[in-house]
Enzyme design. Sequence first.
Site, PDB file in Angstrom:
ATOM      1  N   LYS A  92       0.840  -1.199   0.000  1.00 22.58           N
ATOM      2  CA  LYS A  92       0.000   0.000   0.000  1.00 22.58           C
ATOM      3  C   LYS A  92       0.878   1.254   0.000  1.00 22.58           C
ATOM      4  O   LYS A  92       0.599   2.229  -0.709  1.00 22.58           O
ATOM      5  CB  LYS A  92      -0.926  -0.017   1.232  1.00 22.58           C
ATOM      6  CG  LYS A  92      -2.033  -1.061   1.114  1.00 22.58           C
ATOM      7  CD  LYS A  92      -2.761  -1.321   2.425  1.00 22.58           C
ATOM      8  CE  LYS A  92      -3.757  -2.476   2.246  1.00 22.58           C
ATOM      9  NZ  LYS A  92      -4.438  -2.851   3.489  1.00 22.58           N
ATOM     10  N   GLN A 101      -4.429  -1.237   9.740  1.00 25.43           N
ATOM     11  CA  GLN A 101      -4.278  -2.558   9.123  1.00 25.43           C
ATOM     12  C   GLN A 101      -4.829  -3.628  10.073  1.00 25.43           C
ATOM     13  O   GLN A 101      -4.427  -3.711  11.229  1.00 25.43           O
ATOM     14  CB  GLN A 101      -2.796  -2.821   8.798  1.00 25.43           C
ATOM     15  CG  GLN A 101      -2.535  -4.150   8.109  1.00 25.43           C
ATOM     16  CD  GLN A 101      -3.140  -4.230   6.698  1.00 25.43           C
ATOM     17  OE1 GLN A 101      -3.126  -3.255   5.945  1.00 25.43           O
ATOM     18  NE2 GLN A 101      -3.684  -5.387   6.350  1.00 25.43           N
ATOM     19  N   ASP A 134     -10.917   2.962   4.485  1.00 23.07           N
ATOM     20  CA  ASP A 134     -11.231   1.528   4.408  1.00 23.07           C
ATOM     21  C   ASP A 134     -12.743   1.298   4.472  1.00 23.07           C
ATOM     22  O   ASP A 134     -13.202   0.162   4.329  1.00 23.07           O
ATOM     23  CB  ASP A 134     -10.550   0.788   5.574  1.00 23.07           C
ATOM     24  CG  ASP A 134      -9.651  -0.324   5.080  1.00 23.07           C
ATOM     25  OD1 ASP A 134      -9.620  -0.554   3.853  1.00 23.07           O
ATOM     26  OD2 ASP A 134      -8.990  -0.970   5.914  1.00 23.07           O
TER      27      ASP A 134
END
Length: 290
Positions: free
Chosen positions: A54, A98, A121
């Site tokens: 990422k 994450q 997200d």
Amino acid sequence: MGAQIIDGKATAQRIQTELAQQVSRWAAKVGRAPGLAVILVGDNPASAAYVRGKERACQKVGMVSFGHHLPADTSQQSLETLIHQLNQDPEVDGILLQLPVPPHLDENTLLNLIDPDKDVDGLHPVNLGRLVRSEPGLRSCTPAGVMRLLADLPIRLEGKYAVVVGRSKLVGKPLALLLLEQNCTVTIAHSRTPELATLTRQADILVAAAGRPELITAEMVKPGAIVIDVGINRVTDDNGNNHLVGDVDFARVLPVASHLTPVPGGVGPMTVTLLLENTFRSFCRRVGEP
Ligand code: NAD
């Protein structure tokens, strides 16, 4: 005739090239590039690899990534403080925690603290609520990436019967809602669903997001179906070599389906791309795009 392989890598590359041009135009205009803060707690090798990917992708399209790579014993309190700081930071347009986080941490409380407008997200209850209500908002990257791959096919989604195998908040549930938004008729199957094959065999669009290597066999697929494989499973072969496989038995499903995503090179690159897009969207809103 075999299925057409959906090349997620090529689609992701195309979108990223366009995004890089837009980023460069906007960064010159407003004097800063979009910024993504990535919080990684602990040293789970898969998570560390995803985060590296990422951060690399961010740099490739000209965005700034702020890495917060913290030890596994980081306290809930210090993470909450960090998220508050990132919420206030004018250089940060997107915040990504994450997952999974180590078990001593309360994942939902942390996700809930992220400013919904920086929640790239799409896992904050506000964004999930917007999705349920079909309102604009940041959508989860993997489901949104699947929808982009489907949108690229010369096939109308309206009226299609879609079966999503998996009901996680990260993939299965939001994806089912996105398919519903496109007027598909949707069934969500999961680990307690009896007669899974009876359902999957009726699907015009079959999405596998169970995390079970090669769960979907050729007999479970309707001839001509579009099959999207979200699963990423690390398996060891007879020679002791590790490799990645999806949730679909790729070689055997290929002659049955009309379209099929590979693993790797299917949904995975789209997830990263949609993360970049979400960060750019959030940036544009914050700097006042007309
Ligand atoms: P999860 O473990 O949270 O959820 C798995 C879901 O699958 C559960 O809802 C469970 O009920 C269902 N399931 C498990 N076994 C089943 C079975 N035998 N039959 C039917 N349903 C079953 O996982 P997740 O986070 O949703 O991820 C799913 C898979 O997708 C994993 O392999 C993960 O690595 C992968 N993934 C890929 C990407 C990507 O970018 N390609 C992104 C996220 C997740």
